[in-house]
Structure formats: C-alpha cells, structure tokens
Scaffold this motif. Structure first.
Motif, mmCIF file in Angstrom:
data_model
loop_
_atom_site.group_PDB
_atom_site.id
_atom_site.type_symbol
_atom_site.label_atom_id
_atom_site.label_comp_id
_atom_site.label_asym_id
_atom_site.label_seq_id
_atom_site.Cartn_x
_atom_site.Cartn_y
_atom_site.Cartn_z
ATOM 1 N N TRP A 397 0.822 -1.206 0.000
ATOM 2 C CA TRP A 397 0.000 0.000 0.000
ATOM 3 C C TRP A 397 0.862 1.265 0.000
ATOM 4 O O TRP A 397 0.488 2.279 -0.600
ATOM 5 N N LEU A 398 2.014 1.222 0.657
ATOM 6 C CA LEU A 398 2.916 2.379 0.639
ATOM 7 C C LEU A 398 3.402 2.669 -0.773
ATOM 8 O O LEU A 398 3.410 3.828 -1.219
ATOM 9 N N LEU A 399 3.797 1.630 -1.495
ATOM 10 C CA LEU A 399 4.230 1.827 -2.876
ATOM 11 C C LEU A 399 3.093 2.334 -3.746
ATOM 12 O O LEU A 399 3.295 3.197 -4.620
ATOM 13 N N PHE A 400 1.900 1.827 -3.516
ATOM 14 C CA PHE A 400 0.754 2.222 -4.341
ATOM 15 C C PHE A 400 0.369 3.685 -4.096
ATOM 16 O O PHE A 400 0.051 4.424 -5.035
ATOM 17 N N LEU A 401 0.398 4.111 -2.839
ATOM 18 C CA LEU A 401 -0.048 5.464 -2.510
ATOM 19 C C LEU A 401 1.049 6.511 -2.630
ATOM 20 O O LEU A 401 0.779 7.702 -2.423
ATOM 21 N N THR A 402 2.263 6.099 -2.942
ATOM 22 C CA THR A 402 3.360 7.065 -3.018
ATOM 23 C C THR A 402 3.090 8.208 -3.987
ATOM 24 O O THR A 402 3.300 9.382 -3.633
ATOM 25 N N PRO A 403 2.658 7.986 -5.229
ATOM 26 C CA PRO A 403 2.415 9.133 -6.119
ATOM 27 C C PRO A 403 1.380 10.102 -5.570
ATOM 28 O O PRO A 403 1.545 11.327 -5.681
ATOM 29 N N VAL A 404 0.319 9.579 -4.954
ATOM 30 C CA VAL A 404 -0.723 10.451 -4.413
ATOM 31 C C VAL A 404 -0.196 11.256 -3.232
ATOM 32 O O VAL A 404 -0.396 12.478 -3.142
ATOM 33 N N LEU A 405 0.476 10.582 -2.303
ATOM 34 C CA LEU A 405 1.029 11.291 -1.149
ATOM 35 C C LEU A 405 2.097 12.295 -1.569
ATOM 36 O O LEU A 405 2.210 13.381 -0.989
ATOM 37 N N ALA A 406 2.891 11.944 -2.585
ATOM 38 C CA ALA A 406 3.911 12.870 -3.066
ATOM 39 C C ALA A 406 3.282 14.112 -3.688
ATOM 40 O O ALA A 406 3.777 15.233 -3.492
ATOM 41 N N VAL A 446 11.541 0.801 -1.873
ATOM 42 C CA VAL A 446 10.741 1.452 -0.832
ATOM 43 C C VAL A 446 11.374 2.770 -0.409
ATOM 44 O O VAL A 446 10.670 3.747 -0.114
ATOM 45 N N GLY A 447 12.706 2.837 -0.374
ATOM 46 C CA GLY A 447 13.371 4.089 -0.014
ATOM 47 C C GLY A 447 13.032 5.213 -0.958
ATOM 48 O O GLY A 447 12.883 6.365 -0.539
ATOM 49 N N VAL A 448 12.899 4.915 -2.249
ATOM 50 C CA VAL A 448 12.512 5.942 -3.224
ATOM 51 C C VAL A 448 11.116 6.455 -2.920
ATOM 52 O O VAL A 448 10.833 7.657 -3.043
ATOM 53 N N ALA A 449 10.222 5.560 -2.510
ATOM 54 C CA ALA A 449 8.863 5.981 -2.154
ATOM 55 C C ALA A 449 8.874 6.953 -0.988
ATOM 56 O O ALA A 449 8.204 7.993 -1.009
ATOM 57 N N VAL A 450 9.656 6.639 0.048
ATOM 58 C CA VAL A 450 9.718 7.520 1.215
ATOM 59 C C VAL A 450 10.346 8.860 0.836
ATOM 60 O O VAL A 450 9.877 9.922 1.263
ATOM 61 N N VAL A 451 11.402 8.838 0.045
ATOM 62 C CA VAL A 451 12.048 10.081 -0.373
ATOM 63 C C VAL A 451 11.094 10.936 -1.187
ATOM 64 O O VAL A 451 11.025 12.166 -0.995
ATOM 65 N N HIS A 452 10.339 10.324 -2.065
ATOM 66 C CA HIS A 452 9.457 11.091 -2.935
ATOM 67 C C HIS A 452 8.340 11.764 -2.151
ATOM 68 O O HIS A 452 7.864 12.836 -2.540
ATOM 69 N N VAL A 453 7.933 11.181 -1.043
ATOM 70 C CA VAL A 453 6.871 11.773 -0.232
ATOM 71 C C VAL A 453 7.419 12.846 0.696
ATOM 72 O O VAL A 453 6.811 13.916 0.853
ATOM 73 N N LEU A 454 8.565 12.606 1.314
ATOM 74 C CA LEU A 454 9.064 13.494 2.360
ATOM 75 C C LEU A 454 9.988 14.594 1.856
ATOM 76 O O LEU A 454 10.156 15.606 2.547
ATOM 77 N N LEU A 455 10.615 14.417 0.714
ATOM 78 C CA LEU A 455 11.579 15.419 0.246
ATOM 79 C C LEU A 455 10.959 16.804 0.089
ATOM 80 O O LEU A 455 11.581 17.800 0.494
ATOM 81 N N PRO A 456 9.747 16.970 -0.462
ATOM 82 C CA PRO A 456 9.171 18.328 -0.516
ATOM 83 C C PRO A 456 8.985 18.945 0.857
ATOM 84 O O PRO A 456 9.244 20.142 1.044
#
Length: 960
Positions: A397-406, A446-456
């Motif tokens: 679910w984290l990978l799936f929701l990454t674009p939306v959360l980002a 998974v690290g890319v997903a976290v970076v894409h959400v939190l970096l902004p």
C-alpha cells in the motif's frame, strides 16, 4: 469623589499627569484614543448602575486631536481603580488616604490607591470617551529609556497580586497566597504543554509576588485607619466567577479555533447603480458552497488526477490481489518477499541479535522501526492483522499510494515558493507522476517511495527555518522528517546535515538555533546507527534498496538523467523536455527580493548537485550486491536518487517562473505578453498531463508480483510455534549449490551491499556440504541438521535430479511432497535420552539434554532466536539447556533460571547452559542493543513529536 487624571504630589516620586481639574480618568497612548483600564486581575472596569454624579452634570470634553468632531457627552462608570496616567484626585481625598502607599510606588500604586479610596467610602469614576495625548510614549506604550511594554505588564501583574494580598480579608490572605502559588505553577505547566514557553514563564514569575511578605503586611497595617466600608460592599466592582470562567473559555476557544482564510477582496465598483429592490440584487458574488470549492480546488484536482493515473498503472497488480489483506503484499526487483508483522520488524530493529538464518549482531537499520510503526498502524485496519504478512501488505500500500502522497506533499510544501494554487497544482502533478518515481516504484525501491513523499516537506522546512518568521514547531517537524528520510536514504541525511551546518554558520539570530536543531536532532534520533558511517563511509553513499549493479554510461543514458528518468531513453522521456527548459529558465530569473534570490540560488545548487550525483554515482563502486543464486556484482548508488534532487530543483524554478506567466495571463490586453504566457503555460501543462496519461496506460511493468510465502505452511507453523525450527532452502545452479536458512525471523527486506556474516557458520556449511555431497560423500546422516534446529529441507530441483536422489537416500530425511516451489523433506528429531524423555516430533530451537547430550525434553520458545519463558520440572543428575544458535549469540542473550543469570559452558559447540536439578523458571531474553541509547532515542522522539505538533491557531502561537 471623582478619580480622574489628577496631578501627583512631588513627594511620591511620580511624574505629574495632565492638569485638567475635574476631568475623569483615562489611559491614553500618543495620537490614539484608548479606553481606560485598571491594572491587575482584581480590578476589572464594571458599570454598576449608580445615580448621576452628585456634583452635577459632568463637563463635555472636546477632542484632543485635530479633526475630532464637536463636543461629546461623557459616559461615566464606577470602577475599582484607574491608571495613574491621567488621574485627577481631589486634594482632600489624597490627604485623607495618605497619598500613594510607599510599598507600591513603582507598580501597583493605581490599583492600591483606588482600592483604598473605595474602602474609605469614595467613588472612582472613569470616562472612556475622553482622550489625553502622551507625547513621550510610542504607539506601543514604550517610552525612551524605559522598560518594554511586556516588562511593564509583567511587573504590573506581580504588583496586582501584592495589592490583592494587602487589601483582601486578613483571614483569606493565607489561602489566597497558596492559591496564587498553585495556580501559577499549574498555569505554567499547562502553557508548557500547549507550547507557550514565554507565557508559561510569565505565569511562573508571578510567584515572586509572594516573596515580599513584610512589604505586604506593612501596606495592610498602613491602610487600616482609612477603611470605613466592609470589603463585601465592593462586590459589584469585581467580575463574577461565572463571568471570569466564560471569559477564560472564550480565550481558549479563540486560541485553538482554526483561522478562517481571509476573503478575497473584490474589486470596488466604479459606478453606483443607485437603489434597487432587494429581489433584484445580483447573486453572482455569493460565496460558493463547500462541495463546489473542493471539486474546483486546483490542489484537489491534481491529487485526484495522480490517483487516477496510479490506479490505471497498477491495474494488473491490483487484479492479482497485491493490495488484498489475504495475500502477502508484493515482491520483486529490490524488494524481498516479506512474511512478518509489526512485532517481527520491531524485534529485528530492537534485539541485539536479529536477522534471518543464524542472525547477526550488527546494528540494524532504523528503517525497520519506521516500517514497524507503519505496519502497526495498518494492523488497526480490520483484516490486516490477520493477514499472512501484514508488513508485506503495508509495504504494498505504501508503494501504491506514493504518487498520491507525493503530489499532496508537494502542493503543501510549494507554498513557501508561491501562493498560486494553479502553479502548485502543476508542480504536484509533475512531481507525483515523475518518471524517476515510476521507475523506482516499479523496481520495488521502498526508499525511493519515502524520499518522494518526504523530500518536498524537508525542503520547505529548511526554507522556513532560514526565514525570519520561521517557527520551532516547523523546525522540529522538519528534523523528524529528515530523520525518517535519512533512515531510508543516508546520502540525503548527509546533504541535510551540510545544509544545516551552513545555516548555523551563516544564519543570524534564532536561525542559528533552528539550524542547530536540524543538525543535531536527526542524527540523535537515528542513534548509534550513524556511527557505522564513521567506520565505513561507503555506507553513507548507499541505503536499503538504493544500490544498483547495472549502468548506462552512454550519451543516451546521460540524456535520460537530464530528462528526469533512469531507464532507457524513449519518446516518453522527451515529454519532460519542456518542463526542464522552463525550470532552467525559472532558476535563471532574478528574484524580486533578496530572500527570493537566495531561494533561487539554493534551488539551482540543488538541481546541479542532483544532476552531478545522477551522472557520477555510476562511477563510484561501493562494494558488491547479490544479482542471483550465488552471484554478486559491483554495486553503486542508484542514479535515481540524484535525479530526484535534480527534478526537485527544476520544480523550484518552475514555481518561481510561474509568477510572471500567471500575471500576463491576467492581462489579456497586452497582446504579445499574453501570447507568450499562453505558450509557456501550454508547454508546462500539456507534457505533464501527457506523461501522466502514458504512465497510466503503460503500467508499472511486471517486475513486481504478488508476494508468495517464503516457507511452506507446515514449516511456517512449526517455525512460529514452540519448536521454532528452521527450513534449509537449497538452490542448485550449474556451478554451486547455494543455500538459505529461513525461520520466523524476517530477513533483509531490501537489497543492500553484501557484508560479511557476524556469526561463525562453519558448522552449518559442513552440515550442508555433507548432505549435498560436497564433503564426506559417504556421510548421509541428518543429525547435524537437527542439532542446528533445522526441521525441513527444500530443494528447487526436479524429482529425478541427483541432489533429490541423494536427499532421498539420506538417513533422517523423509520426503513430504513437491510443489511449484520445490521438493520438501522433513528432518527427524534427535533421539531421546530414555523411555521417560520427550524428544519431540521435530527438531527444536531449544532442548534440555543430559550430560551425554541426549534429549530430555523440548524447551518451547516464545520468540525469535530462541527466546524462552517457561517452567522446567525438577530432574535428576546434571542437565543442560542447548540452544541452536551460533556461539556469538551467547554474547547478546541473557539466560536466567529463577532470576539467577546463567553463564555459557566454555568450549561448547553451541550455546549451552548448566541448569540446576530443581524446578524453576527458565528465561532467555535477547536484550535491546545498547538499551540506554534506545531509551534516549525514545525520550527524544517523544519530545520531538511534542514539539512538532502545532497547538492552537497561528495567531495565538505568534502571541506566545
């Protein structure tokens, strides 16, 4: 008597007020009208319905300021006291009261004088309509060379408490003093919880009013001779408790109620249409309803567009059940199959000995703690906790929701660059559907997903910390996000530390304090894990799921990175070219202010640094990483991490350059400027929408698939039960036979750099070599596997292969069957010591043996790596507890019998402990690695979360 702006006697040491005989009292600031007010909590102005003044109609006052309209009739009111600034006192009343009390000459003289006047039978009257000019005071009440208004308020509060103690009932004074002390402490603690430190300090300093008891007693003694009325006769001059409580509730509600957005100013009409009927009024300017505002909000539309594209891209994976709680999530690429829950991830992070197979004592990555917390939250959703792998479902679910959360995080974070909703929505859409994110998610990073959400959020937080109006709430939230970001991407942790260090050196005032928080808190939250970077700096340039073993150093590969991608250059990558050009142009523009120019320079540096990392990472070999069964290859940092920084810097330029474009779009009268703005907007919006559409149509590929259970059902049951045994997975290839030892302990979730094992696995290697024929070809006994707690052997080979036939002929192995995952054999348990012994139905992780090593009984386990909490019956003769773990395990484990710690037997091949023959409780606990560090991390995390959560609205936080 009328207390108004009276002159003060020179003997009192007070400054003379305005001379206006017979005028009422009021307090005035220079050039502004101010309503009279009394000082101190007990003195609240109150109208009480007294008849008119006995001396006749009060005089009319003309305006003290130029342009004030005609005479105004005064509206008088009886109050407890008035300020000494502009006070009129009759000479006879002043002499009767003995002037101002010497205990309150500096502060509190007004309240004390008025209170004594009331008790002496005089009246104190205020006329709010009168205005007095004080030329020596500034607009905020400050006078040159004098204390600040905040300091005056603090001194006045203390003096008001002293006056209250001096003029209240002598029987109530001790209880009132105790109440003042307790209320000040409780109020300060409450304000600290509400994160109002300055207000809390002001409340706490009020206790100092109780430190002058002799001055208070002297004032009480001096005022006894003029007292003619009872104190309860002044009850109408004080605020009732119910009114005070309602006022307090109103203040609290005002502080915590969210602020409403300011209504946009409408253009003023240039022509007056004249009076019209009410039913003829135009309804064009009525405010839109809430649903309409939501569905037309640019940020909402951008997030919905990203969600639609994400669902379309994941359509095949969703149909396969990857997001269903009945499955085990997804696996493939950099993501290993995950079959554990939040408890398993937590133990993998916390325990001193952890990991799959024989385990390791190395410091585990803090990303496991973050994933454990996310999994724990997901397990609160019905059905997830009963999943075969709640951790796997959470990661899916984290990978799936990454674009939306980002996209959502980008829209919110872009507020520090521009307030335009349209520009922020475009940036959110571009960041959420970026090609680098799509590639990283398709590879299971998974690290890319976290970076894409939190970096902004992190970039916006650093910008706010560098501003003059930055807050510590945002700073601590940024530090927390930086720590989570660094747990998955150590290179970004180093970059954030460098940025905080520069702000610490170059920033003025409180910005240095905020920079110190950003520098120290993330590293402290990550704890001793950061010490690994000192021992091996290569680890600072890698991370879980951030390594790559292939590269494209051709010209087309370089161009792919410039266009914001990581895979092969196709026509889809060229869709990002217009946005790259607009970003570069935006970064090259000149800011309107110095702060904006500095922001553009930082954005340009971020973009250039990211591009340099993307192009240079492939040339820096960090070590080796697994590429297949028994194979490894040179590994380097994944170039996509640098591409993410490059893309973020470009979006800063796009946001900064959107201002003139939007301004030109609002002025269609300027023909060529309007045409240029339309072209720029089309170049920005069109390719982004096209790229999102293409990504949705093409999908995420076939690298990720529905995760399968790593262990057969029977092996999972025994591995997670009291036996706690393991499964030996043999993976034969043309050259070697690779093996993996699997149990209930979770292994590596993401591919990382290879590292040497901490445990001595010579016994395991010899046992596997003997059983597969590599050593001792005539040795076909499986007792060595049973002693290692191996209950099952699985081979990925055909039934007629040589390895399968050899295992069939081995003593102590029984074939159970075959499946698509391979052939499964069961290992027979070790023989029992005698007729009364219980050897068990299968090998176990912990066993009780006699002096000859024969099994007396199976010791049930309750957790990973032979954690035990059981009661042993009494026995006869010498007996020992043997644990199927490496000898290095005993350095971390704590084994106790009835509370007494046991020491391992020296020279034993496995951890062995002598147990007394009496009955007692046996406990085996894998203590937390560096427990004091863990405790400190927990305390610091609680403090940081407390500081990061905003309390109240922005207006109340600014006042604190």
């Amino acid at each position: 008597m009328g207390l108004g702006a009276a002159r003060r006697l020179r003997s009192t040491g007070q400054r003379p007020g305005p001379a206006a005989p017979g005028r009422p009292a009021l307090e005035v600031r220079r050039g502004r009208r101010a309503q009279a007010r009394q000082l101190g909590r007990p003195a609240t102005p109150r109208r009480d319905g007294h008849p008119d003044h006995p001396h006749g109609t009060p005089p009319r006052l003309t305006g003290a300021r130029r342009g004030r309209p005609g005479p105004v009739r005064d509206h008088r009111a009886d109050v407890l006291a008035v300020s000494t600034s502009g006070m009129l006192v009759r000479r006879s009343v002043h002499d009767d009261l003995g002037g101002f009390d010497p205990a309150f000459l500096d502060h509190g003289a007004d309240l004390d004088f008025g209170w004594r006047a009331q008790l002496a039978g005089h009246r104190v009257i205020v006329v709010p309509a009168a205005v007095v000019r004080d030329a020596s005071a500034s607009l905020d009440g400050a006078r040159p060379g004098g204390p600040t208004p905040r300091e005056l308020e603090r001194r006045g509060r203390r003096a008001a408490r002293q006056v209250t103690l001096a003029r209240c009932s002598p029987f109530a004074a001790p209880f009132l003093a105790i109440w003042m002390a307790l209320s000040a402490v409780l109020a300060s603690l409450t304000l600290l919880v509400a994160k109002r430190p300055r207000q809390a300090w002001r409340e706490l300093t009020d206790v100092t009013a109780l430190m002058h008891p002799f001055a208070t007693l002297g004032a009480r003694w001096r005022g006894r001779r003029t007292k003619r009325l009872r104190r309860d006769h002044l009850g109408t001059l004080f605020v009732a408790p119910a009114v005070a409580a309602r006022t307090t509730v109103d203040h609290i509600q005002d502080a915590i109620t969210p602020e409403r957005a300011r209504a946009r100013r409408e253009a003023a009409a240039t022509t007056e249409t004249g009076p019209v009927a009410d039913d003829s009024e135009s309804l064009d300017h009525l405010p839109a309803s809430l649903p309409r505002r939501v569905v037309t909000h640019p940020g909402f539309l951008a997030v919905v567009a990203v969600l639609v594209a994400t669902v379309a891209a994941w359509r095949d994976t969703i149909r396969a059940g990857a997001l269903s709680p009945t499955n085990a999530g997804v696996a493939g690429g950099e993501l290993r199959p995950v079959t554990t829950d939040s408890s398993g991830l937590w133990h993998a992070f916390r325990d001193a000995w952890h990991g799959a197979g024989l385990g390791t004592g190395a410091e585990s990555g803090p990303h496991l703690a973050v994933l454990s917390a996310l999994t724990w939250l997901a397990e609160r959703v019905p059905g997830v906790a009963e999943s075969r792998s709640s951790a796997g479902v959470t990661i899916a679910w984290l990978l799936f929701l990454t674009p939306v959360l980002a996209a959502w995080s980008t829209y919110l974070a872009a507020r520090v660059v521009t307030s335009s909703r349209v520009a922020r929505a475009l940036a959110a859409l571009a960041w959420g559907t970026a090609g680098v994110a799509a590639t990283g998610l398709a590879q299971g990073r998974v690290g890319v997903a976290v970076v894409h959400v939190l970096l902004p959020f992190v970039l916006a937080g650093f910008c706010l910390a560098a501003r003059r109006d930055g807050t510590f709430t945002a700073t601590f939230a940024t530090a927390l996000a930086t720590a989570v970001l660094g747990a998955f991407a150590p290179p970004l942790l180093a970059l954030a530390a460098l940025a905080a260090l520069l702000l610490l050196v170059l920033g003025p005032g409180l910005r240095r304090a905020r920079a110190l928080v950003l520098l120290v808190v993330p590293a402290a939250l990550l704890g001793p894990w950061t010490a690994r970077f000192v021992e091996d700096p290569r680890l600072l340039l890698s991370g879980p799921g951030l390594v790559a073993t292939s590269s494209d150093r051709t010209t087309w590969g370089v161009l792919t990175h410039v266009l914001g991608g990581t895979s092969a250059t196709t026509w889809v990558a060229w869709l990002a070219a217009p946005l790259v050009v607009l970003g570069v142009v935006g970064l090259a523009t000149r800011g309107r202010t110095r702060a904006e120019s500095v922001g553009l320079v930082v954005g340009a540096v971020l973009a250039v640094l990211g591009l340099a990392v993307a192009l240079g990472s492939e040339h820096v070999v960090l070590g080796s990483a697994e590429t297949g069964v028994g194979r490894s290859a040179p590994a380097h940092l994944w170039a996509g991490l640098g591409v993410q920084l490059w893309w973020a810097g470009l979006l800063v330029g796009v946001l900064a350059g959107s201002r003139p474009v939007l301004a030109s779009l609002g002025r269609p009268g300027r023909r060529w400027g309007f045409v240029a703005a339309v072209c720029a907007a089309a170049l920005a919006v069109g390719p982004v929408l096209a790229a999102a559409t293409v990504w949705g149509v093409q999908g995420i590929g076939r690298t990720l698939s529905v995760g399968q259970a790593t262990l057969p059902a029977i092996a999972t049951e025994q591995g997670g039960g009291p036996l706690g045994n393991r499964l030996l997975l043999l993976r034969p290839s043309d050259d070697v036979v690779d093996f993996v030892l699997a149990g209930q302990e979770p292994g590596e979730l993401l591919r990382d750099l290879d590292r040497a094992p901490d445990a001595d696995d010579a016994a395991l290697v010899d046992a596997v070599a003997n059983i597969v024929g590599g050593r001792g070809a005539d040795s076909l006994d499986s007792k060595a596997l049973a002693r290692l707690g191996i209950g099952f052997v699985q081979v990925r080979a055909t039934a007629d292969s040589g390895l399968a036939r050899r295992l069939d002929s081995s003593q102590g192995l029984s074939r159970l069957g075959s499946s698509e995952r391979g052939i499964l054999w069961k290992v027979q348990p070790l023989p029992a010591a005698g007729a009364g012994a219980e050897a068990g139905t299968a090998p176990s992780r912990a066993r009780l043996v006699d002096a000859d090593g024969a099994v007396l009984q199976v010791v049930p386990t309750v957790g990973p790596h032979a954690a035990v909490d059981t009661t042993l019956p009494a026995g006869t003769g010498a007996r020992f507890v043997v644990l199927a773990e490496p000898t290095e395990w005993s350095r971390q484990a704590v084994v106790t019998f009835d509370g007494a710690q046991l020491q391992p037997v020296a020279g034993a091949a496995q951890p062995t402990y002598a147990v007394p023959p009496t009955a007692g409780t046996l406990e085996v606990d894998l203590a937390a690695a560096q427990p004091w560090w863990r405790l400190g991390q927990a305390v610091l995390l609680a403090f940081v979360v407390f500081m990061a959560v905003p309390f109240g609205n922005r207006r109340s936080r600014r006042r604190s």
